[in-house]
Design an enzyme around this catalytic site. Structure first.
Site, PDB file in Angstrom:
ATOM      1  N   CYS B  77      33.312  39.092  47.050  1.00 27.69           N
ATOM      2  CA  CYS B  77      33.181  40.389  46.388  1.00 27.69           C
ATOM      3  C   CYS B  77      31.973  40.411  45.452  1.00 27.69           C
ATOM      4  CB  CYS B  77      34.481  40.769  45.668  1.00 27.69           C
ATOM      5  SG  CYS B  77      34.496  42.507  45.164  1.00 27.69           S
ATOM      6  N   HIS B 176      38.351  40.912  49.797  1.00 32.85           N
ATOM      7  CA  HIS B 176      39.083  39.865  49.085  1.00 32.85           C
ATOM      8  C   HIS B 176      39.982  39.101  50.051  1.00 32.85           C
ATOM      9  CE1 HIS B 176      37.851  40.800  45.018  1.00 32.85           C
ATOM     10  NE2 HIS B 176      37.864  42.071  45.376  1.00 32.85           N
ATOM     11  N   GLU B 178      41.559  36.491  49.553  1.00 36.78           N
ATOM     12  CA  GLU B 178      42.724  35.984  48.815  1.00 36.78           C
ATOM     13  C   GLU B 178      43.821  37.033  48.678  1.00 36.78           C
ATOM     14  OE1 GLU B 178      39.872  36.885  47.582  1.00 36.78           O
ATOM     15  OE2 GLU B 178      40.109  37.856  45.624  1.00 36.78           O
TER      16      GLU B 178
END
Lengths: 253, 194
Positions: B77, B176, B178
């Site tokens: 990001c 993202h 994650e």
């Protein structure tokens, strides 16, 4: 293509998930971490955890629970309830929350929106607005919907955006718990008025209500609680239904 | 395998740490130059604003350090945007690993900015597994990196932009991983195999 988001909301009291009809009668629906994980696996696009007792009882959202959620859930989640300062927010961010929602505290101190947006970024700040129609005007209420304010929904949402809110979570108190559908008219007006995403909340009773919120209300996301917690609508069924109605919906692997 | 997650004044580092824990990968969160240099893989995460984070990196001499790394580095990001040459966000000179300029989304119709939510990877090449084509990942960003020779995945929002990149040992994703469920885990694993 950017997809419409389905967001189960888990209202938390004393570490357990609850959801009241019109915020008054509470029913227990389980362990928030396990429920959150299950929703993520089922294809929920985001989760919201609201510590509903926090504002009334002046309690802070449980940082410990947030850390537990962040450790187990692999999709974005928002936490809210009782947040009134940057000092309240920093531990939540550190614990792994992706966004915080602010409600009553922002109404009494609108500068809080600017301060949080500046400190953590707009993407981190969800302005939650509870409103109901009073004398034909959408009037903002605080403290779990129990206190009417002078603020009106549309001007407050617009002010929230200009102060740096990254999203608006609009709950119609008139629709919440009724299962008669989302408040599509004010939703559509909000979506015309704002450049930031709008999350529809309050009133979902069946799958066609979600379709209306997205197609007529032009909402970017729709939130529900009871329906999902008691298995009245299964998220995979809802997502295939919306997809079959030509809405952009995330398919999961 | 030793993985270093670069610690700086950006948000979301904890989320990356949790994702690595879920993958049962050992890592340290550090701003210690030697620890970063000696790691087998380096992750450069971040949510925040370009100018304040670049100033922090410079003040802590992490800018030269990141540029000089030889092992695989993954920018996530804001990390990806800071790896570019320049950002329109507060007119900020960045690390210059990628030659591109980071641009602000300008809506054509009534598209909302930030680009927030789940969007798909429409083309995939280079280091990303081909079965990730058309899979959905989670984005939150108001600035984007235009397509270039370094693009390894594309996504459409307002226009087509680079959702993943690579140049030499520098890998980057705009989304993202994650927070992108099982698809995101595949992306992190693909990087860890480099």
């Amino acid at each position: 293509m950017l997809t419409k988001r389905i967001i189960p909301c888990l209202d938390i009291k004393d570490g357990r998930t609850v959801k009241g009809v019109n915020f008054l009668e509470l029913r227990d629906a389980g362990d928030p971490v396990a429920l959150g994980e299950m929703y993520a696996q089922q294809g929920a696009d985001e989760l919201v955890f609201l510590d509903i007792s926090a504002t009334n009882e002046k309690r802070k959202t449980f940082v410990k629970l947030v850390r537990e959620i962040a450790a187990h859930v692999n999709i974005p989640f928002t936490v809210g309830g009782g947040i009134s300062s940057i000092e309240d927010v920093a531990p939540l961010l550190e614990a792994g929350a992706d966004k915080v929602s602010i409600n009553s505290a922002a109404v009494s101190n609108p500068q809080l929106i600017d301060d949080l947006a500046k400190a953590f970024g707009s993407q981190f700040v969800v302005l939650a607005i509870d409103a109901r129609k009073v004398n034909n005007q959408w009037t903002v209420h605080t403290h779990g919907g129990s206190r009417p304010t002078e603020k009106k929904l549309f001007t407050w949402a617009k002010e929230g955006q200009s102060r740096g809110a990254g999203e608006i979570l609009f709950t119609s108190m008139d629709h919440d718990g009724t299962k008669s559908g989302f408040a599509v008219d004010p939703l559509e007006k909000l979506n015309q008025l704002l450049q930031i995403p709008v999350i529809a909340s309050g009133g979902a009773g069946n799958m066609s209500h979600f379709l209306e919120a997205f197609v007529i209300g032009k909402a970017d996301a729709a939130l529900a609680a009871t329906l999902f917690h008691f298995g009245e609508i299964k998220i995979p069924d809802l997502k295939s239904y919306l997809s079959n109605h030509y809405l952009p919906i995330r398919k999961t692997i | 395998m030793k993985i270093a997650v670069i610690k700086y004044n950006a948000g979301n580092i904890r989320s990356v740490a949790f994702a690595l824990e879920r993958l049962k990968v050992d890592f340290t969160i550090t701003d210690h130059p030697e620890e970063i240099q000696q790691a087998d893989k380096v992750i450069f995460p971040g949510v925040g604003e370009a100018s304040t984070t670049m100033r922090y990196l410079k003040d802590h001499r992490l800018d030269d350090l990141i540029r000089s790394l030889k092992q695989p580095v993954l920018g996530i990001c804001l990390g990806m945007q800071l790896m570019c040459k320049h950002s329109e966000e507060n007119d900020t000179p960045c690390l210059g690993i990628f030659d591109e300029t980071v641009r602000l989304f300008v809506p054509h119709h009534h598209e909302k900015v930030p680009h927030m939510g789940w969007n798909s990877l429409t083309t995939i090449n280079d280091w990303l597994p081909s079965d990730l084509k058309d899979q959905f990942v989670y984005f939150v960003h108001s600035f984007y990196v235009p397509l270039s020779a370094h693009t390894s995945a594309q996504t459409d929002y307002i226009q087509t932009f680079s959702s993943a990149m690579r140049k030499d040992n520098f890998y980057a994703v705009q989304f993202h991983p994650e927070k992108s469920g099982p698809v995101g885990e595949k992306v992190i694993q693909a990087f860890l195999r480099q």
